[in-house]
Design a protein around this motif. Structure first.
Motif, mmCIF file in Angstrom:
data_model
loop_
_atom_site.group_PDB
_atom_site.id
_atom_site.type_symbol
_atom_site.label_atom_id
_atom_site.label_comp_id
_atom_site.label_asym_id
_atom_site.label_seq_id
_atom_site.Cartn_x
_atom_site.Cartn_y
_atom_site.Cartn_z
ATOM 1 N N ARG A 161 -33.069 -16.813 -19.770
ATOM 2 C CA ARG A 161 -33.456 -18.011 -19.028
ATOM 3 C C ARG A 161 -32.293 -19.003 -18.964
ATOM 4 O O ARG A 161 -31.649 -19.283 -19.977
ATOM 5 C CB ARG A 161 -34.659 -18.666 -19.685
ATOM 6 C CG ARG A 161 -35.909 -17.787 -19.692
ATOM 7 C CD ARG A 161 -36.965 -18.348 -20.625
ATOM 8 N NE ARG A 161 -37.348 -19.703 -20.229
ATOM 9 C CZ ARG A 161 -38.002 -20.535 -21.041
ATOM 10 N NH1 ARG A 161 -38.335 -20.144 -22.260
ATOM 11 N NH2 ARG A 161 -38.324 -21.744 -20.628
ATOM 12 N N PRO A 162 -31.986 -19.537 -17.780
ATOM 13 C CA PRO A 162 -30.868 -20.475 -17.616
ATOM 14 C C PRO A 162 -30.948 -21.662 -18.563
ATOM 15 O O PRO A 162 -29.930 -22.104 -19.102
ATOM 16 C CB PRO A 162 -30.979 -20.912 -16.152
ATOM 17 C CG PRO A 162 -31.677 -19.769 -15.478
ATOM 18 C CD PRO A 162 -32.641 -19.230 -16.484
ATOM 19 N N GLU A 163 -32.153 -22.185 -18.790
ATOM 20 C CA GLU A 163 -32.294 -23.349 -19.660
ATOM 21 C C GLU A 163 -31.946 -23.001 -21.117
ATOM 22 O O GLU A 163 -31.425 -23.835 -21.858
ATOM 23 C CB GLU A 163 -33.707 -23.949 -19.577
ATOM 24 C CG GLU A 163 -34.831 -22.946 -19.830
ATOM 25 C CD GLU A 163 -35.359 -22.316 -18.557
ATOM 26 O OE1 GLU A 163 -36.568 -22.060 -18.501
ATOM 27 O OE2 GLU A 163 -34.556 -22.086 -17.633
ATOM 28 N N ASP A 164 -32.214 -21.733 -21.501
ATOM 29 C CA ASP A 164 -31.851 -21.310 -22.853
ATOM 30 C C ASP A 164 -30.340 -21.158 -22.993
ATOM 31 O O ASP A 164 -29.752 -21.496 -24.026
ATOM 32 C CB ASP A 164 -32.530 -19.978 -23.195
ATOM 33 C CG ASP A 164 -34.036 -20.114 -23.331
ATOM 34 O OD1 ASP A 164 -34.495 -21.236 -23.613
ATOM 35 O OD2 ASP A 164 -34.744 -19.096 -23.169
ATOM 36 N N LYS A 188 -28.150 -22.849 -21.280
ATOM 37 C CA LYS A 188 -27.637 -24.214 -21.305
ATOM 38 C C LYS A 188 -27.764 -24.818 -22.690
ATOM 39 O O LYS A 188 -26.834 -25.472 -23.200
ATOM 40 C CB LYS A 188 -28.382 -25.064 -20.280
ATOM 41 C CG LYS A 188 -27.895 -26.506 -20.206
ATOM 42 C CD LYS A 188 -28.677 -27.292 -19.153
ATOM 43 C CE LYS A 188 -28.192 -28.744 -19.097
ATOM 44 N NZ LYS A 188 -28.948 -29.528 -18.083
ATOM 45 N N ALA A 189 -28.904 -24.586 -23.332
ATOM 46 C CA ALA A 189 -29.130 -25.115 -24.677
ATOM 47 C C ALA A 189 -28.168 -24.485 -25.683
ATOM 48 O O ALA A 189 -27.669 -25.149 -26.594
ATOM 49 C CB ALA A 189 -30.581 -24.869 -25.097
#
Length: 206
Positions: free
Chosen positions: A6-9, A11-12
């Protein structure tokens, strides 16, 4: 090992990344440059996990990453790409197939040499310092893979360590020769990557 999609993961994950790398293989290279090759290296450069990495990266990243820096070498990169295409036609088999490994190495070295050493090394033509650097790397990489697994307290006593240092010293001297020649030719009006780094870091920084 954790695999994320997942892109948000992603990024994190990168948000939590420190300002310096933490790669085990870097420790041996850093050790060699600070001990057995300290007469050649004033810092460990970009292959280490210490503050040295951040200081060097901070000084060079802007000039190296700007699109303008890449566009300056457009003509040279086109010439090198044409040279690569011509060599592919020469070495491919009758069935049109070939192993690209050696060609990719030669192409990468020729391009890097043009930008960061200010020289055409002859890697794609299989001559001169380009040929020598390819041969050097071919011999040193298998040793490096073994050394990366060795404790730094033991490595200096191993014959392969001494051979690796010998190869790395030769490669360093070849590259420094070309960098020094390029620096000597730098003018105030030059827009090369080397000229920009010299103006920022000084001629003695090579």
């Amino acid at each position: 090992m954790v695999i994320i999609f997942r892109p948000e993961d992603v990024k994190a994950m990168y948000a939590g990344d420190g300002k310096m790398p933490k790669l085990p293989g870097f420790d041996m290279i850093s050790f060699i440059r600070k001990t057995s090759m300290k007469d050649r290296y004033t810092t460990a450069g970009l292959i280490n996990n210490t503050e040295d990495w951040y200081e060097v990266r901070h000084k060079v990243q802007q000039d190296m990453m700007r699109p303008k820096s890449a566009l300056y070498y457009l003509t040279e990169m086109e010439e090198i790409a044409i040279e690569l295409a011509d060599k592919i036609q020469e070495v491919k088999g009758k069935d049109g197939m070939l192993d690209p490994y050696a060609l990719v190495q030669e192409y990468a070295l020729e391009a890097v040499g043009c930008v960061f050493m200010g020289a055409r090394l002859g890697a794609l033509r299989g001559v001169g310092d380009g040929k020598r650097l390819i041969e050097n790397q071919t011999k040193s990489m298998p040793i490096a893979m073994k050394l990366f697994l060795m404790p730094t307290s033991i490595a200096p006593y191993l014959p392969m360590y001494k051979k690796f240092v010998e190869y790395q010293s030769e490669a360093f001297d070849i590259c420094k020769k070309h960098v020094d020649e390029a620096i000597a030719k730098v003018k105030d009006t030059d827009d090369t990557v080397i000229a920009k780094l010299v103006r920022k870091c000084g001629k003695d920084s090579a």
